[in-house]
Design a protein around this motif. Sequence first.
Motif, short mmCIF file in Angstrom:
data_model
loop_
_atom_site.label_atom_id
_atom_site.label_comp_id
_atom_site.label_asym_id
_atom_site.label_seq_id
_atom_site.Cartn_x
_atom_site.Cartn_y
_atom_site.Cartn_z
N ASN A 180 0.84 -1.19 0.00
CA ASN A 180 0.00 0.00 0.00
C ASN A 180 0.87 1.25 0.00
OD1 ASN A 180 -2.86 -1.11 0.39
ND2 ASN A 180 -1.77 -2.13 2.05
N ALA A 181 0.23 2.39 -0.12
CA ALA A 181 0.95 3.67 -0.09
C ALA A 181 0.10 4.72 0.60
CB ALA A 181 1.30 4.13 -1.51
N VAL A 182 0.76 5.74 1.08
CA VAL A 182 0.06 6.92 1.59
C VAL A 182 0.49 8.11 0.74
CG1 VAL A 182 -0.19 6.07 3.94
CG2 VAL A 182 1.86 7.36 3.32
N ALA A 183 -0.43 9.08 0.61
CA ALA A 183 -0.16 10.27 -0.20
C ALA A 183 -0.39 11.51 0.65
CB ALA A 183 -1.07 10.28 -1.44
N PRO A 184 0.63 11.94 1.39
CA PRO A 184 0.48 13.11 2.25
C PRO A 184 0.47 14.43 1.45
CG PRO A 184 2.34 11.71 2.93
CD PRO A 184 1.93 11.31 1.54
N ALA A 185 -0.14 15.44 2.05
CA ALA A 185 -0.02 16.81 1.52
C ALA A 185 1.15 17.47 2.27
CB ALA A 185 -1.34 17.55 1.69
N VAL A 186 1.00 18.70 2.71
CA VAL A 186 2.11 19.40 3.37
C VAL A 186 2.26 18.88 4.80
CG1 VAL A 186 3.07 21.62 4.05
CG2 VAL A 186 1.73 21.45 1.95
N VAL A 187 3.39 18.29 5.08
CA VAL A 187 3.71 17.75 6.40
C VAL A 187 5.03 18.34 6.84
CG1 VAL A 187 4.21 15.65 7.73
CG2 VAL A 187 2.50 15.59 5.88
N LYS A 188 5.10 18.76 8.08
CA LYS A 188 6.34 19.36 8.59
C LYS A 188 7.41 18.28 8.77
CE LYS A 188 8.42 22.03 12.31
NZ LYS A 188 8.26 22.61 13.66
N THR A 189 8.33 18.23 7.82
CA THR A 189 9.45 17.29 7.88
C THR A 189 10.72 18.00 7.43
OG1 THR A 189 9.49 16.45 5.61
CG2 THR A 189 7.83 15.50 7.08
N ALA A 200 13.37 29.41 9.34
CA ALA A 200 12.18 29.98 8.68
C ALA A 200 11.12 28.93 8.38
CB ALA A 200 12.60 30.68 7.39
N LEU A 201 11.38 27.68 8.76
CA LEU A 201 10.52 26.58 8.34
C LEU A 201 9.10 26.71 8.89
CD1 LEU A 201 10.58 23.95 6.69
CD2 LEU A 201 11.17 22.74 8.80
N ASP A 202 8.98 26.96 10.19
CA ASP A 202 7.65 27.02 10.80
C ASP A 202 6.79 28.11 10.15
OD1 ASP A 202 8.16 24.94 12.50
OD2 ASP A 202 8.68 26.21 14.21
N GLU A 203 7.37 29.29 9.99
CA GLU A 203 6.61 30.40 9.41
C GLU A 203 6.22 30.12 7.96
OE1 GLU A 203 7.08 35.22 8.51
OE2 GLU A 203 8.63 34.14 9.64
N SER A 204 7.15 29.55 7.20
CA SER A 204 6.87 29.27 5.78
C SER A 204 5.77 28.23 5.63
CB SER A 204 8.14 28.78 5.08
OG SER A 204 9.14 29.78 5.07
#
Length: 254
Positions: A180-189, A200-204
Amino acid sequence: MTQPTQSYSLIIGGSSGIGYATAKQLLEQGKAVIIVGRSKQKLADAKQQLSDLGELITWQCDLYQAEQVSQLQQTIADYAPINQLVNAAGYFKPTAFLEHSESDYLQYMLLNQALFFITQAVAQNMIKHQGGSIVNIGSMWAHQAVKATPSSAYSMAKAGLHALTQHLAMELAEYNIRVNAVAPAVVKTPIYQAFIEPEALDESLAGFDGFHPIGRIGQVVDVANTVSFLLSDKADWVTGAVWDVDGGVMAGRN
């Protein structure tokens, strides 16, 4: 060398991000886990942080180095039972189609090539040991283009991973292997650090909260929860699926 007899969960790209979060959950469930990563330091950090939870083995491998990938394949083929595999290694750097070079295009395709043949080695191991479960980390971008993040090569690679998921589900079902697979959208990684400075990652990324109908970007644990479920016997009638784990993006955008 005497080989261990227990089964292992193997996580490619397990020293950070979604792979790390999944490794943590599997260890908490009592699984013995092997994580593969490129960075010695990240592997050492993961070992230090997670070893108290259970048996954790770390293997270093640069997936862009064919010789190292070949050695990893041989190690897997000859190893103890591996009954779970997560392909979580990734690279993401939005680039306009007209600006792509051959070298950055290959960043994605060579990674897919490595995952393809590593998965082949794991499947051969699983066949020898009565089956297993595989989860690929795909992407929402393989389903849907986003103009703000031009990702033609990345999306092409992830769409290929989705297609591979379905083909392997068909071919390996007779060996008691689910894929199987998962298809994430925007995830903080950490994957975003390829083009966003860490400070700047959190703000962006917060600017993408409203992009998701659920009202926020994802955290690695959000995806790991689904990966762990798909790996488990609780999902033993699920194979060939590509699950959207995306805060509702594929349902519609705000």
